[in-house]
Design an enzyme around this catalytic site. Structure first.
Site, PDB file in Angstrom:
ATOM      1  N   HIS A   2      11.033  -1.046   1.381  1.00  0.00           N
ATOM      2  CA  HIS A   2      11.095   0.396   1.144  1.00  0.00           C
ATOM      3  C   HIS A   2      11.588   1.115   2.385  1.00  0.00           C
ATOM      4  O   HIS A   2      11.485   0.602   3.503  1.00  0.00           O
ATOM      5  CB  HIS A   2       9.767   0.975   0.654  1.00  0.00           C
ATOM      6  CG  HIS A   2       8.578   0.912   1.579  1.00  0.00           C
ATOM      7  ND1 HIS A   2       8.062  -0.259   2.085  1.00  0.00           N
ATOM      8  CD2 HIS A   2       7.776   1.901   2.068  1.00  0.00           C
ATOM      9  CE1 HIS A   2       6.997   0.006   2.827  1.00  0.00           C
ATOM     10  NE2 HIS A   2       6.801   1.318   2.855  1.00  0.00           N
ATOM     11  N   HIS A  59      -0.762   4.366  10.069  1.00  0.00           N
ATOM     12  CA  HIS A  59       0.323   5.326   9.811  1.00  0.00           C
ATOM     13  C   HIS A  59       0.055   6.653  10.495  1.00  0.00           C
ATOM     14  O   HIS A  59       0.327   7.713   9.949  1.00  0.00           O
ATOM     15  CB  HIS A  59       0.460   5.569   8.313  1.00  0.00           C
ATOM     16  CG  HIS A  59       0.767   4.353   7.507  1.00  0.00           C
ATOM     17  ND1 HIS A  59      -0.132   3.333   7.351  1.00  0.00           N
ATOM     18  CD2 HIS A  59       1.876   3.977   6.825  1.00  0.00           C
ATOM     19  CE1 HIS A  59       0.423   2.378   6.591  1.00  0.00           C
ATOM     20  NE2 HIS A  59       1.635   2.756   6.279  1.00  0.00           N
ATOM     21  N   HIS A 112       0.867  -1.178   0.000  1.00  0.00           N
ATOM     22  CA  HIS A 112       0.000   0.000   0.000  1.00  0.00           C
ATOM     23  C   HIS A 112       0.904   1.228   0.000  1.00  0.00           C
ATOM     24  O   HIS A 112       1.929   1.216   0.661  1.00  0.00           O
ATOM     25  CB  HIS A 112      -0.880   0.007   1.255  1.00  0.00           C
ATOM     26  CG  HIS A 112      -0.088   0.017   2.534  1.00  0.00           C
ATOM     27  ND1 HIS A 112      -0.189  -0.951   3.502  1.00  0.00           N
ATOM     28  CD2 HIS A 112       0.852   0.883   2.992  1.00  0.00           C
ATOM     29  CE1 HIS A 112       0.653  -0.691   4.483  1.00  0.00           C
ATOM     30  NE2 HIS A 112       1.293   0.418   4.210  1.00  0.00           N
ATOM     31  N   GLU A 167       7.001  -3.695   7.379  1.00  0.00           N
ATOM     32  CA  GLU A 167       5.556  -3.945   7.188  1.00  0.00           C
ATOM     33  C   GLU A 167       5.278  -5.333   6.594  1.00  0.00           C
ATOM     34  O   GLU A 167       4.120  -5.771   6.579  1.00  0.00           O
ATOM     35  CB  GLU A 167       4.941  -2.889   6.270  1.00  0.00           C
ATOM     36  CG  GLU A 167       4.905  -1.495   6.876  1.00  0.00           C
ATOM     37  CD  GLU A 167       4.383  -0.443   5.901  1.00  0.00           C
ATOM     38  OE1 GLU A 167       4.231   0.712   6.313  1.00  0.00           O
ATOM     39  OE2 GLU A 167       4.140  -0.761   4.714  1.00  0.00           O
TER      40      GLU A 167
HETATM   41 FE   LIG Z   1       2.928   1.655   4.953  1.00  0.00          FE
END
Ligand SMILES: [Fe+2]
Lengths: 280, 117
Positions: A193, A59, A12, A240
C-alpha cells in the site's frame, strides 16, 4: 523452556478499528477481510498461547522524530492504547510480560542488537487491532504481551536482512527463556500500500502473493531487496512487510502454513493474513 | 566535506529521509500534537496562532491553509503525522489519495478495487 508455537501475520489499518466499533464485520465491504479470521481463532484455541510477542511499527503515537529508535522493545507491566487523532475508540490496556521482556532485551543486546527499551509505551492501532482481531470476544486481551517496534517512519530503516537477523535472534532469545510459556509471534503490517504521493493507491498483488509464499518455502527471499526496492514493489507503507519477515525469522526451523487470506482492498491497503505453525 | 549518495527515484514516491525529516520537523511536530483532542480543538479555534506556536515555515503554512496534500509532503510532511491533520478535517485516506492523484474520490476507490483483479 518457553515454546514458540507459531506466527500470525496480518495487515492493520485504522479503518479496521472503525469497522469493529461499528459492527461492520458482515458488511459486504468488510466481510472478505473479517472472514479470514475464524480459522485463526480455531488455531489459537488449539495451541493456547500464554504470551504474544507483537512485532509492529508505530505510526506516530509513541515515537516522534525527536527520538526515533530503529528497534524498540517494551518492558512494562502494562501498555495503554490511546487517541491517535481520528477519534476511534481506544481499546483497554494490555498486560505485559516484563520478565520475559528483560530476558529478550538482555539476549538481543548481547547479540549486538542495540535496542531502545521502553518502560512506558503507548501502543497504536498496529498493536491493538491485530490482538482485537485474534480475540474479538474478550474485553481484555487474554494473553500477556511484549511489544517489539521497528521503525518504518524515518529512513534509514533497518534493512530486510537486518530485520531477519533481529527476528531470528528474538526467536532464539524467547526459546532460551527458562519458563514453560507458550508463545505466539504476531507480525502486524503491510501488505502492499501507498498513502502518499502521486502514486497513492498503489498495490501489487503479484508481489504480495510471492512474498507470502516465500515465508513458508524460502523465508530469506525478500532479503535480496533493499528497502527502496521494497517501496518500489510494494509501496511506501508496503515496507511494513518487514514485520512479517521478522516474525517468520523468529520461528525456529521449517513452518507449516495453517491458514492464509488475501483481500484487496481494505481502505487503501492489500490485506494479508497468515498463520504459520512451527513444524517441529 | 560531504559525501553524495545517489538518491533512488521512484515515480510519484518520496523516501522520508534525514533531509525531509529536518525540513518537515516543525510541521510534523504540530501534526504529532494532534494526537490530543485538546490540541485538535485549539488548532480548530485559531489555525494561524497554532501554526505560529510551532514555528511553521511559510510553505508549510500555505500548505496547511490550502489543505494541499502534495504541498505538505513537499514541505517535509510525513504521511503518518499528516494523517492526524486529515483527521481534524474529517478526511480519510481515500480523500487524501484522490487529492494527490487528481482523481475524484469515486475514481480513486474504483482504482483500489481494481488492484484486486
Ligand atoms: Fe501501518
Amino acid at each position: 523452556m518457553a515454546k514458540i508455537l507459531g506466527g500470525i501475520t496480518t495487515s492493520h489499518v485504522p479503518a479496521i478499528g472503525r469497522a469493529i466499533a461499528g459492527n461492520l464485520q458482515n458488511d459486504p465491504y468488510w466481510k472478505p477481510f473479517f472472514d479470514g479470521f475464524p480459522p485463526v481463532h480455531d488455531w489459537l484455541q488449539k495451541v493456547r498461547p500464554d504470551v504474544a510477542v507483537v512485532i509492529y511499527n508505530d505510526h506516530g503515537l509513541n515515537f516522534f522524530l525527536d527520538k526515533m529508535p530503529t528497534f524498540a522493545v517494551g518492558a512494562a507491566a502494562s501498555y495503554q492504547n490511546a487517541d491517535e487523532g481520528w477519534g476511534i475508540p481506544t481499546l483497554p490496556p494490555y498486560t505485559g510480560a516484563p520478565e520475559l521482556s528483560w530476558h529478550i532485551i538482555n539476549e538481543l543486546v548481547e547479540r549486538e542488537f542495540d535496542l531502545t527499551t521502553c518502560q512506558e509505551m503507548l501502543v497504536d492501532h498496529a498493536f491493538s487491532l491485530p490482538l482485537k482481531l485474534l480475540w474479538p470476544d474478550d474485553e481484555y486481551c487474554p494473553v500477556h504481551t511484549v511489544p517489539v517496534c521497528i521503525n518504518t517512519v524515518q529512513y534509514p530503516l533497518p534493512s530486510a536482512r537486518r530485520c531477519y537477523k533481529m527476528g531470528k535472534a528474538l526467536g532464539e532469545a524467547i526459546a532460551s527463556w527458562d519458563d514453560d510459556l507458550r508463545v505466539v509471534i504476531i507480525g502486524s503490517g503491510g501488505l502492499s500500500h501507498q498513502l502518499d504521493g502521486e502514486r497513492a493507491g498503489f498495490m501489487n498483488k503479484n508481489f504480495d502473493l510471492a512474498f507470502m509464499e516465500s515465508l513458508i518455502a524460502d523465508p530469506k527471499w525478500v532479503t535480496q531487496y533493499s528497502n527502496e526496492d521494497i517501496v518500489e514493489k510494494a509501496g511506501t507503507q508496503g515496507v511494513e512487510l518487514l514485520m512479517w519477515l521478522a516474525t517468520r525469522a523468529a520461528l525456529p526451523g521449517p513452518v507449516r502454513k495453517v491458514h492464509a487470506n488475501y483481500h484487496i482492498p481494505i481502505s487503501n491497503t492489500a490485506a494479508g493474513l497468515m498463520v504459520m505453525e512451527v513444524a517441529g | 566535506m560531504s559525501m553524495v549518495r545517489q538518491k533512488r527515484t521512484i515515480p510519484g514516491t518520496s523516501i522520508f529521509d534525514g533531509a525531509l525529516a529536518r525540513k518537515g520537523y516543525a510541521l510534523n511536530k504540530m501534526c504529532f500534537s494532534f494526537n490530543s483532542a485538546d490540541n485538535r480543538d485549539a488548532f480548530s479555534r485559531d489555525e494561524d496562532a497554532y501554526c505560529d506556536a510551532y514555528g511553521l515555515s511559510d510553505a508549510q503554512r500555505a500548505a496547511i491553509r490550502g489543505r494541499d496534500v502534495l504541498g505538505l509532503l513537499a514541505a517535509g510532511g510525513n504521511v503518518y503525522y499528516l494523517a492526524k491533520f486529515a483527521g481534524i478535517l474529517g478526511l480519510d485516506v481515500q480523500d487524501l489519495g484522490a487529492a494527490q492523484t487528481g482523481m475524484s474520490k469515486e475514481a480513486f476507490k474504483a482504482m483500489l478495487m481494481a488492484a484486486g483483479d
